[in-house]
Design a protein around this motif. Structure first.
Motif, PDB file in Angstrom:
ATOM      1  N   SER A  62       0.811  -1.327  -0.063  1.00 30.97           N
ATOM      2  CA  SER A  62       0.092   0.203   0.012  1.00 30.97           C
ATOM      3  C   SER A  62       0.942   1.185   0.067  1.00 30.97           C
ATOM      4  O   SER A  62       0.550   2.232  -0.833  1.00 30.97           O
ATOM      5  CB  SER A  62      -0.977   0.082   1.185  1.00 30.97           C
ATOM      6  OG  SER A  62      -0.263  -0.037   2.309  1.00 30.97           O
ATOM      7  N   GLY A  63       2.030   1.089   0.545  1.00 32.98           N
ATOM      8  CA  GLY A  63       3.050   2.267   0.636  1.00 32.98           C
ATOM      9  C   GLY A  63       3.365   2.554  -0.594  1.00 32.98           C
ATOM     10  O   GLY A  63       3.637   3.804  -1.048  1.00 32.98           O
TER      11      GLY A  63
ATOM     12  N   ALA B  84       3.269   5.840  -2.852  1.00 30.19           N
ATOM     13  CA  ALA B  84       4.440   6.375  -3.181  1.00 30.19           C
ATOM     14  C   ALA B  84       4.757   7.067  -4.427  1.00 30.19           C
ATOM     15  O   ALA B  84       5.252   8.098  -4.872  1.00 30.19           O
ATOM     16  CB  ALA B  84       5.464   5.410  -2.954  1.00 30.19           C
ATOM     17  N   THR B  85       3.565   6.463  -5.433  1.00 22.93           N
ATOM     18  CA  THR B  85       3.624   6.976  -6.723  1.00 22.93           C
ATOM     19  C   THR B  85       3.109   8.477  -6.736  1.00 22.93           C
ATOM     20  O   THR B  85       3.741   9.362  -7.494  1.00 22.93           O
ATOM     21  CB  THR B  85       2.666   6.175  -7.629  1.00 22.93           C
ATOM     22  OG1 THR B  85       1.322   6.332  -7.192  1.00 22.93           O
ATOM     23  CG2 THR B  85       3.196   4.886  -7.925  1.00 22.93           C
ATOM     24  N   PHE B  86       2.120   8.935  -5.841  1.00 28.97           N
ATOM     25  CA  PHE B  86       1.861  10.206  -5.688  1.00 28.97           C
ATOM     26  C   PHE B  86       2.825  11.236  -4.881  1.00 28.97           C
ATOM     27  O   PHE B  86       3.119  12.182  -5.353  1.00 28.97           O
ATOM     28  CB  PHE B  86       0.603  10.297  -4.775  1.00 28.97           C
ATOM     29  CG  PHE B  86       0.338  11.738  -4.303  1.00 28.97           C
ATOM     30  CD1 PHE B  86      -0.289  12.500  -5.253  1.00 28.97           C
ATOM     31  CD2 PHE B  86       0.331  12.167  -3.001  1.00 28.97           C
ATOM     32  CE1 PHE B  86      -0.734  13.750  -4.862  1.00 28.97           C
ATOM     33  CE2 PHE B  86       0.129  13.162  -2.653  1.00 28.97           C
ATOM     34  CZ  PHE B  86      -0.494  14.211  -3.396  1.00 28.97           C
ATOM     35  N   THR B  87       3.406  10.506  -3.845  1.00 26.47           N
ATOM     36  CA  THR B  87       4.487  11.256  -2.913  1.00 26.47           C
ATOM     37  C   THR B  87       5.684  11.656  -3.901  1.00 26.47           C
ATOM     38  O   THR B  87       6.053  12.614  -3.799  1.00 26.47           O
ATOM     39  CB  THR B  87       5.040  10.366  -1.747  1.00 26.47           C
ATOM     40  OG1 THR B  87       4.046   9.720  -1.390  1.00 26.47           O
ATOM     41  CG2 THR B  87       6.107  10.953  -0.982  1.00 26.47           C
ATOM     42  N   ILE B  88       6.045  10.694  -4.806  1.00 25.12           N
ATOM     43  CA  ILE B  88       7.489  10.856  -5.690  1.00 25.12           C
ATOM     44  C   ILE B  88       6.967  12.275  -6.405  1.00 25.12           C
ATOM     45  O   ILE B  88       7.626  13.086  -6.749  1.00 25.12           O
ATOM     46  CB  ILE B  88       7.708   9.934  -6.415  1.00 25.12           C
ATOM     47  CG1 ILE B  88       8.379   8.926  -5.627  1.00 25.12           C
ATOM     48  CG2 ILE B  88       8.694  10.240  -7.740  1.00 25.12           C
ATOM     49  CD1 ILE B  88       8.648   7.344  -6.196  1.00 25.12           C
TER      50      ILE B  88
ATOM     51  N   THR C 227      -8.262   5.395  -5.195  1.00 18.32           N
ATOM     52  CA  THR C 227      -6.943   4.344  -4.894  1.00 18.32           C
ATOM     53  C   THR C 227      -5.982   4.925  -4.075  1.00 18.32           C
ATOM     54  O   THR C 227      -5.345   3.975  -3.152  1.00 18.32           O
ATOM     55  CB  THR C 227      -6.616   3.865  -6.388  1.00 18.32           C
ATOM     56  OG1 THR C 227      -7.690   3.492  -7.281  1.00 18.32           O
ATOM     57  CG2 THR C 227      -5.296   2.971  -6.198  1.00 18.32           C
ATOM     58  N   LEU C 228      -5.595   6.104  -4.346  1.00 14.38           N
ATOM     59  CA  LEU C 228      -4.555   6.682  -3.496  1.00 14.38           C
ATOM     60  C   LEU C 228      -4.871   6.888  -2.148  1.00 14.38           C
ATOM     61  O   LEU C 228      -4.172   6.630  -1.068  1.00 14.38           O
ATOM     62  CB  LEU C 228      -4.233   7.986  -4.171  1.00 14.38           C
ATOM     63  CG  LEU C 228      -3.380   8.104  -5.495  1.00 14.38           C
ATOM     64  CD1 LEU C 228      -2.914   9.629  -5.952  1.00 14.38           C
ATOM     65  CD2 LEU C 228      -1.823   7.416  -5.239  1.00 14.38           C
ATOM     66  N   ALA C 229      -6.140   7.404  -1.747  1.00 14.87           N
ATOM     67  CA  ALA C 229      -6.726   7.550  -0.587  1.00 14.87           C
ATOM     68  C   ALA C 229      -6.917   6.136   0.195  1.00 14.87           C
ATOM     69  O   ALA C 229      -6.518   6.143   1.381  1.00 14.87           O
ATOM     70  CB  ALA C 229      -8.083   8.223  -0.593  1.00 14.87           C
ATOM     71  N   SER C 230      -7.468   5.332  -0.421  1.00 20.47           N
ATOM     72  CA  SER C 230      -7.586   3.843   0.074  1.00 20.47           C
ATOM     73  C   SER C 230      -6.194   3.384   0.463  1.00 20.47           C
ATOM     74  O   SER C 230      -5.856   2.762   1.430  1.00 20.47           O
ATOM     75  CB  SER C 230      -8.186   2.844  -0.755  1.00 20.47           C
ATOM     76  OG  SER C 230      -9.525   3.326  -1.168  1.00 20.47           O
TER      77      SER C 230
END
Length: 259
Positions: free
Chosen positions: A25-26, A30-34, A69-72
Protein backbone atom coordinates in the motif's frame (compact mmCIF):
# COMPACT_ATOMS: atom_id res chain seq x y z
CA UNK A 1 -4.88 -18.31 28.02
CA UNK A 2 -8.64 -18.32 27.45
CA UNK A 3 -10.32 -19.90 24.43
CA UNK A 4 -11.41 -16.41 23.31
CA UNK A 5 -7.81 -15.16 23.37
CA UNK A 6 -6.66 -18.20 21.36
CA UNK A 7 -9.35 -17.63 18.73
CA UNK A 8 -8.42 -13.94 18.54
CA UNK A 9 -4.77 -14.81 17.96
CA UNK A 10 -5.69 -17.32 15.25
CA UNK A 11 -7.72 -14.65 13.42
CA UNK A 12 -4.79 -12.25 13.33
CA UNK A 13 -2.74 -11.89 10.18
CA UNK A 14 0.92 -12.93 10.57
CA UNK A 15 3.34 -10.01 10.91
CA UNK A 16 4.91 -11.03 7.59
CA UNK A 17 1.54 -10.58 5.86
CA UNK A 18 0.98 -7.25 7.57
CA UNK A 19 4.42 -6.15 6.38
CA UNK A 20 3.55 -7.02 2.78
CA UNK A 21 0.26 -5.11 3.04
CA UNK A 22 2.09 -2.18 4.59
CA UNK A 23 4.82 -2.10 1.93
CA UNK A 24 2.43 -2.76 -0.96
CA UNK A 25 0.00 0.00 0.00
CA UNK A 26 2.93 2.32 0.70
CA UNK A 27 4.37 1.62 -2.76
CA UNK A 28 1.03 2.56 -4.35
CA UNK A 29 0.87 5.85 -2.44
CA UNK A 30 4.56 6.47 -3.16
CA UNK A 31 3.64 7.10 -6.81
CA UNK A 32 1.85 10.22 -5.58
CA UNK A 33 4.54 11.17 -3.05
CA UNK A 34 7.30 11.04 -5.66
CA UNK A 35 5.55 13.27 -8.20
CA UNK A 36 4.46 15.61 -5.39
CA UNK A 37 8.10 15.98 -4.30
CA UNK A 38 9.17 16.53 -7.91
CA UNK A 39 6.52 19.24 -8.15
CA UNK A 40 7.97 20.89 -5.03
CA UNK A 41 11.48 20.73 -6.47
CA UNK A 42 10.25 22.30 -9.72
CA UNK A 43 9.53 25.49 -7.74
CA UNK A 44 13.25 26.27 -7.91
CA UNK A 45 12.73 26.86 -11.66
CA UNK A 46 10.02 29.46 -11.12
CA UNK A 47 6.43 29.74 -9.97
CA UNK A 48 4.97 29.35 -13.47
CA UNK A 49 6.67 25.97 -14.00
CA UNK A 50 5.50 24.82 -10.57
CA UNK A 51 1.90 25.87 -11.19
CA UNK A 52 1.75 24.34 -14.68
CA UNK A 53 3.25 21.08 -13.40
CA UNK A 54 0.79 21.04 -10.50
CA UNK A 55 -2.23 21.64 -12.72
CA UNK A 56 -1.11 18.83 -15.05
CA UNK A 57 -0.69 16.46 -12.10
CA UNK A 58 -4.10 17.41 -10.68
CA UNK A 59 -5.70 16.26 -13.89
CA UNK A 60 -4.27 12.81 -13.17
CA UNK A 61 -4.40 12.21 -9.41
CA UNK A 62 -7.76 13.95 -8.94
CA UNK A 63 -9.39 11.61 -11.44
CA UNK A 64 -11.96 9.83 -9.23
CA UNK A 65 -10.67 6.26 -9.62
CA UNK A 66 -7.07 7.30 -9.05
CA UNK A 67 -7.91 9.55 -6.12
CA UNK A 68 -9.95 6.84 -4.40
CA UNK A 69 -7.12 4.34 -4.98
CA UNK A 70 -4.54 6.71 -3.50
CA UNK A 71 -6.73 7.58 -0.51
CA UNK A 72 -7.45 3.88 0.15
CA UNK A 73 -3.78 2.93 -0.09
CA UNK A 74 -2.90 5.69 2.40
CA UNK A 75 -5.51 4.54 4.93
CA UNK A 76 -4.48 0.88 4.53
CA UNK A 77 -0.81 1.80 4.92
CA UNK A 78 -1.39 3.80 8.11
CA UNK A 79 -3.69 1.12 9.56
CA UNK A 80 -1.28 -1.74 8.84
CA UNK A 81 1.60 0.27 10.34
CA UNK A 82 -0.32 1.04 13.52
CA UNK A 83 -1.47 -2.57 13.94
CA UNK A 84 2.09 -3.82 13.47
CA UNK A 85 3.49 -1.37 16.00
CA UNK A 86 0.79 -2.22 18.54
CA UNK A 87 1.31 -5.97 18.14
CA UNK A 88 5.11 -5.78 18.30
CA UNK A 89 5.50 -3.27 21.12
CA UNK A 90 2.10 -2.82 22.79
CA UNK A 91 2.68 0.90 23.32
CA UNK A 92 5.16 3.60 22.44
CA UNK A 93 6.89 3.38 25.84
CA UNK A 94 8.02 -0.19 25.14
CA UNK A 95 9.29 0.91 21.72
CA UNK A 96 11.23 3.79 23.28
CA UNK A 97 12.79 1.43 25.81
CA UNK A 98 13.97 -0.86 22.99
CA UNK A 99 14.94 2.00 20.64
CA UNK A 100 18.21 1.73 18.71
CA UNK A 101 19.25 4.23 16.00
CA UNK A 102 18.81 2.52 12.64
CA UNK A 103 17.32 3.01 9.19
CA UNK A 104 14.26 1.10 10.38
CA UNK A 105 13.80 3.49 13.33
CA UNK A 106 14.21 6.49 11.01
CA UNK A 107 11.53 5.05 8.74
CA UNK A 108 9.14 4.54 11.63
CA UNK A 109 9.71 8.00 13.14
CA UNK A 110 9.16 9.78 9.82
CA UNK A 111 6.01 7.71 9.38
CA UNK A 112 4.66 8.94 12.69
CA UNK A 113 5.51 12.53 11.77
CA UNK A 114 3.68 12.17 8.45
CA UNK A 115 0.66 10.55 10.12
CA UNK A 116 0.42 13.53 12.47
CA UNK A 117 0.74 16.09 9.65
CA UNK A 118 -0.81 14.59 6.53
CA UNK A 119 -4.51 14.97 7.35
CA UNK A 120 -4.00 18.66 8.11
CA UNK A 121 -2.05 19.01 4.86
CA UNK A 122 -4.77 17.31 2.80
CA UNK A 123 -7.42 19.47 4.44
CA UNK A 124 -5.48 22.65 3.65
CA UNK A 125 -4.94 21.72 0.01
CA UNK A 126 -7.41 19.20 -1.41
CA UNK A 127 -10.05 20.39 1.04
CA UNK A 128 -10.17 23.78 -0.63
CA UNK A 129 -10.79 22.33 -4.08
CA UNK A 130 -13.61 20.18 -2.71
CA UNK A 131 -15.30 23.17 -1.07
CA UNK A 132 -17.01 26.28 -2.45
CA UNK A 133 -13.66 28.08 -1.93
CA UNK A 134 -12.58 26.38 -5.15
CA UNK A 135 -14.65 28.99 -6.99
CA UNK A 136 -12.34 31.65 -5.55
CA UNK A 137 -8.92 30.03 -5.76
CA UNK A 138 -6.95 26.81 -6.00
CA UNK A 139 -3.86 26.35 -3.80
CA UNK A 140 -0.80 27.24 -5.90
CA UNK A 141 2.74 28.53 -5.59
CA UNK A 142 1.46 31.98 -4.62
CA UNK A 143 -0.67 30.43 -1.86
CA UNK A 144 2.37 28.77 -0.27
CA UNK A 145 4.32 31.98 -0.85
CA UNK A 146 1.61 33.90 1.03
CA UNK A 147 1.83 31.54 4.01
CA UNK A 148 5.64 31.72 4.31
CA UNK A 149 5.54 35.49 3.81
CA UNK A 150 3.21 36.18 6.73
CA UNK A 151 4.03 33.23 9.02
CA UNK A 152 7.67 32.37 8.14
CA UNK A 153 8.57 30.92 11.55
CA UNK A 154 5.62 28.52 11.32
CA UNK A 155 5.40 27.53 7.67
CA UNK A 156 9.05 27.26 6.63
CA UNK A 157 9.67 24.61 9.34
CA UNK A 158 6.27 23.02 8.61
CA UNK A 159 6.93 22.54 4.88
CA UNK A 160 10.56 21.49 5.42
CA UNK A 161 9.59 18.87 8.02
CA UNK A 162 6.70 17.60 5.89
CA UNK A 163 8.78 17.41 2.71
CA UNK A 164 11.83 15.92 4.40
CA UNK A 165 9.81 13.30 6.28
CA UNK A 166 7.94 12.40 3.07
CA UNK A 167 11.17 12.05 1.10
CA UNK A 168 12.95 9.94 3.73
CA UNK A 169 9.94 7.73 4.48
CA UNK A 170 9.29 7.08 0.78
CA UNK A 171 12.94 6.36 -0.05
CA UNK A 172 13.39 3.90 2.83
CA UNK A 173 9.98 2.34 2.23
CA UNK A 174 10.85 1.54 -1.38
CA UNK A 175 14.04 -0.15 -0.15
CA UNK A 176 11.83 -2.68 1.62
CA UNK A 177 10.44 -4.02 -1.67
CA UNK A 178 13.39 -6.31 -2.63
CA UNK A 179 13.72 -7.49 0.99
CA UNK A 180 10.12 -8.52 1.70
CA UNK A 181 10.93 -12.22 1.91
CA UNK A 182 13.96 -11.75 4.17
CA UNK A 183 13.52 -13.04 7.70
CA UNK A 184 13.78 -10.63 9.36
CA UNK A 185 13.42 -7.94 6.70
CA UNK A 186 16.91 -6.53 6.22
CA UNK A 187 17.92 -3.09 5.05
CA UNK A 188 21.31 -1.55 4.31
CA UNK A 189 22.73 0.48 7.24
CA UNK A 190 23.10 4.25 7.12
CA UNK A 191 26.31 4.17 9.15
CA UNK A 192 29.02 1.51 9.33
CA UNK A 193 31.44 1.11 12.22
CA UNK A 194 34.74 -0.58 11.40
CA UNK A 195 38.16 -1.21 12.93
CA UNK A 196 41.28 0.34 11.37
CA UNK A 197 44.64 -1.37 10.99
CA UNK A 198 45.79 0.47 14.12
CA UNK A 199 43.00 -1.05 16.16
CA UNK A 200 40.90 2.09 16.32
CA UNK A 201 37.17 2.19 15.68
CA UNK A 202 35.82 4.57 13.06
CA UNK A 203 32.36 5.39 11.79
CA UNK A 204 31.57 5.87 8.12
CA UNK A 205 28.41 7.21 6.50
CA UNK A 206 27.26 4.94 3.69
CA UNK A 207 25.90 6.00 0.30
CA UNK A 208 22.34 5.69 1.55
CA UNK A 209 23.10 8.18 4.31
CA UNK A 210 24.66 10.65 1.88
CA UNK A 211 21.71 10.21 -0.46
CA UNK A 212 19.20 11.05 2.28
CA UNK A 213 21.22 14.10 3.35
CA UNK A 214 21.30 15.32 -0.25
CA UNK A 215 17.54 14.82 -0.45
CA UNK A 216 17.02 16.85 2.74
CA UNK A 217 19.12 19.68 1.25
CA UNK A 218 17.12 19.65 -2.00
CA UNK A 219 13.80 19.77 -0.11
CA UNK A 220 15.04 22.65 2.05
CA UNK A 221 16.20 24.69 -0.96
CA UNK A 222 12.90 23.99 -2.74
CA UNK A 223 10.79 25.13 0.22
CA UNK A 224 12.73 28.38 0.62
CA UNK A 225 12.25 29.08 -3.08
CA UNK A 226 8.51 29.57 -2.44
CA UNK A 227 9.42 32.72 -0.55
CA UNK A 228 11.88 33.87 -3.19
CA UNK A 229 14.89 32.87 -1.04
CA UNK A 230 17.79 31.42 -3.04
CA UNK A 231 16.67 29.69 -6.23
CA UNK A 232 13.36 30.47 -7.86
CA UNK A 233 11.41 33.71 -7.97
CA UNK A 234 8.60 35.42 -6.10
CA UNK A 235 5.13 34.45 -7.28
CA UNK A 236 2.80 37.24 -8.30
CA UNK A 237 0.88 38.68 -5.35
CA UNK A 238 -2.32 39.28 -7.32
CA UNK A 239 -4.20 36.69 -5.23
CA UNK A 240 -2.94 37.91 -1.83
CA UNK A 241 -6.18 39.77 -1.11
CA UNK A 242 -8.16 36.58 -1.78
CA UNK A 243 -5.89 34.54 0.51
CA UNK A 244 -6.14 37.23 3.19
CA UNK A 245 -9.95 37.15 3.10
CA UNK A 246 -9.87 33.36 3.28
CA UNK A 247 -7.72 33.33 6.43
CA UNK A 248 -9.73 36.15 7.95
CA UNK A 249 -12.74 33.81 7.88
CA UNK A 250 -11.00 30.90 9.62
CA UNK A 251 -8.48 32.51 12.02
CA UNK A 252 -8.87 34.92 14.97
CA UNK A 253 -7.66 38.46 14.34
CA UNK A 254 -4.69 38.00 16.69
CA UNK A 255 -3.17 35.50 14.21
CA UNK A 256 -3.44 37.84 11.22
CA UNK A 257 -0.22 39.89 11.02
CA UNK A 258 -1.53 42.09 8.19
CA UNK A 259 -4.47 43.38 10.31
Amino acid sequence: MSILSKLKMQDQLPLSSLTKIQVGSGAVFATFTIVHLLNTISRTMGHLIYDEFQEWLRGIYQYPVIEITLASSLLIHISASMIKTQRKYGNIRLWLNSFTPSIRSLHRITGWILTAMIMNHIGNTRGFSLSPANVIFRPSSSYIGFSVKWWPYLFYPYYIILGTAGMIHTAIGLLYLPHLNDKPTSLPPLITTYATTKGRTKTRINMMGYGLMAGVLVVGVSVFSFGGVGLGDVALAKDDAVYARHFEHILPRVFLPWR
